[in-house]
Design a protein around this motif. Structure first.
Motif, PDB file in Angstrom:
ATOM      1  N   TYR A 199      -8.888  -3.720   0.730  1.00  8.30           N
ATOM      2  CA  TYR A 199      -9.431  -2.442   0.304  1.00  8.30           C
ATOM      3  C   TYR A 199     -10.900  -2.650  -0.057  1.00  8.30           C
ATOM      4  CZ  TYR A 199      -4.693  -0.659  -0.440  1.00  8.30           C
ATOM      5  OH  TYR A 199      -3.392  -0.241  -0.286  1.00  8.30           O
ATOM      6  N   GLN A 200     -11.694  -1.624   0.125  1.00 10.14           N
ATOM      7  CA  GLN A 200     -13.084  -1.690  -0.321  1.00 10.14           C
ATOM      8  C   GLN A 200     -13.091  -1.741  -1.843  1.00 10.14           C
ATOM      9  OE1 GLN A 200     -15.721   1.116   1.537  1.00 10.14           O
ATOM     10  NE2 GLN A 200     -17.070   1.169  -0.242  1.00 10.14           N
ATOM     11  N   ASP A 241     -11.405   0.830  -4.326  1.00  7.47           N
ATOM     12  CA  ASP A 241     -11.918   2.192  -4.260  1.00  7.47           C
ATOM     13  C   ASP A 241     -10.760   3.081  -3.835  1.00  7.47           C
ATOM     14  OD1 ASP A 241     -13.025   4.633  -3.488  1.00  7.47           O
ATOM     15  OD2 ASP A 241     -14.838   3.711  -2.680  1.00  7.47           O
ATOM     16  N   SER A 299     -10.527   6.030  -2.960  1.00  6.99           N
ATOM     17  CA  SER A 299     -10.755   6.999  -1.884  1.00  6.99           C
ATOM     18  C   SER A 299     -10.640   6.360  -0.504  1.00  6.99           C
ATOM     19  CB  SER A 299     -12.141   7.632  -2.039  1.00  6.99           C
ATOM     20  OG  SER A 299     -13.158   6.677  -1.774  1.00  6.99           O
ATOM     21  N   GLN A 300     -10.446   5.055  -0.451  1.00  2.00           N
ATOM     22  CA  GLN A 300     -10.390   4.332   0.828  1.00  2.00           C
ATOM     23  C   GLN A 300      -8.967   3.861   1.125  1.00  2.00           C
ATOM     24  OE1 GLN A 300     -13.238   3.861   2.748  1.00  2.00           O
ATOM     25  NE2 GLN A 300     -14.218   5.183   1.216  1.00  2.00           N
ATOM     26  N   HIS A 358      -7.605  -1.782   5.061  1.00  2.00           N
ATOM     27  CA  HIS A 358      -8.013  -2.223   6.391  1.00  2.00           C
ATOM     28  C   HIS A 358      -7.164  -3.439   6.751  1.00  2.00           C
ATOM     29  CE1 HIS A 358     -11.728   0.199   6.232  1.00  2.00           C
ATOM     30  NE2 HIS A 358     -11.680  -0.098   4.944  1.00  2.00           N
TER      31      HIS A 358
END
Length: 133
Positions: free
Chosen positions: A27-28, A47, A49-50, A53
């Motif tokens: 995750y970011q 974050d 909102s992300q 990946h």
């Protein structure tokens, strides 16, 4: 598997088999620009909102077999690896993961790396860990 992700099948009891898929994702990191503590050493704060990946496997996984253990080794780029071991006579899988150094300078994005377990077990969302998590 066709996507070369680490997967293992282990026997938890004589008449119970569970298939598990283990993968790496990130995750970011939270930047802290909203006044809340940012991600950092000992602070897992992605974050919100992300989305995660998925890290894609690099190359062909290496499978090592012996009389006592079957081991699957997989690299994920230059900064992560995952090893899954199935020991003969044991009712569990051993998973070892190594991450780092995490590439931040290349894209300027901090990364919160996770290990994701996926199974077909119907647990109603309940799970347990012994990894302080």
């Amino acid at each position: 598997q066709s996507d070369a992700s680490a997967a293992a099948a282990g026997t938890a009891a004589p008449d119970f088999t569970v298939n598990a898929r283990v993968s790496l994702a990130w995750y970011q990191s939270h930047t802290g620009d909203d006044g809340f503590t940012p991600s950092g050493a000992y602070v897992f704060r992605p974050d919100a909102s992300q989305r995660a990946h998925q890290l894609e496997p690099t190359g062909v996984p290496l499978v090592v077999r012996s009389l006592v253990v079957t081991e699957l080794r997989q690299r994920y780029g230059q900064w992560a690896s995952l090893t899954t071991r199935l020991w003969a006579g044991e009712a569990h899988a051993e998973v070892e993961w190594t991450v780092g150094p995490i590439p931040v300078k290349a894209d300027g994005v901090g990364k919160e790396v996770i290990l994701r377990y996926s199974t077909g077990i119907q647990s109603d969302g309940h799970w347990a860990t012994d990894a302080n998590g």
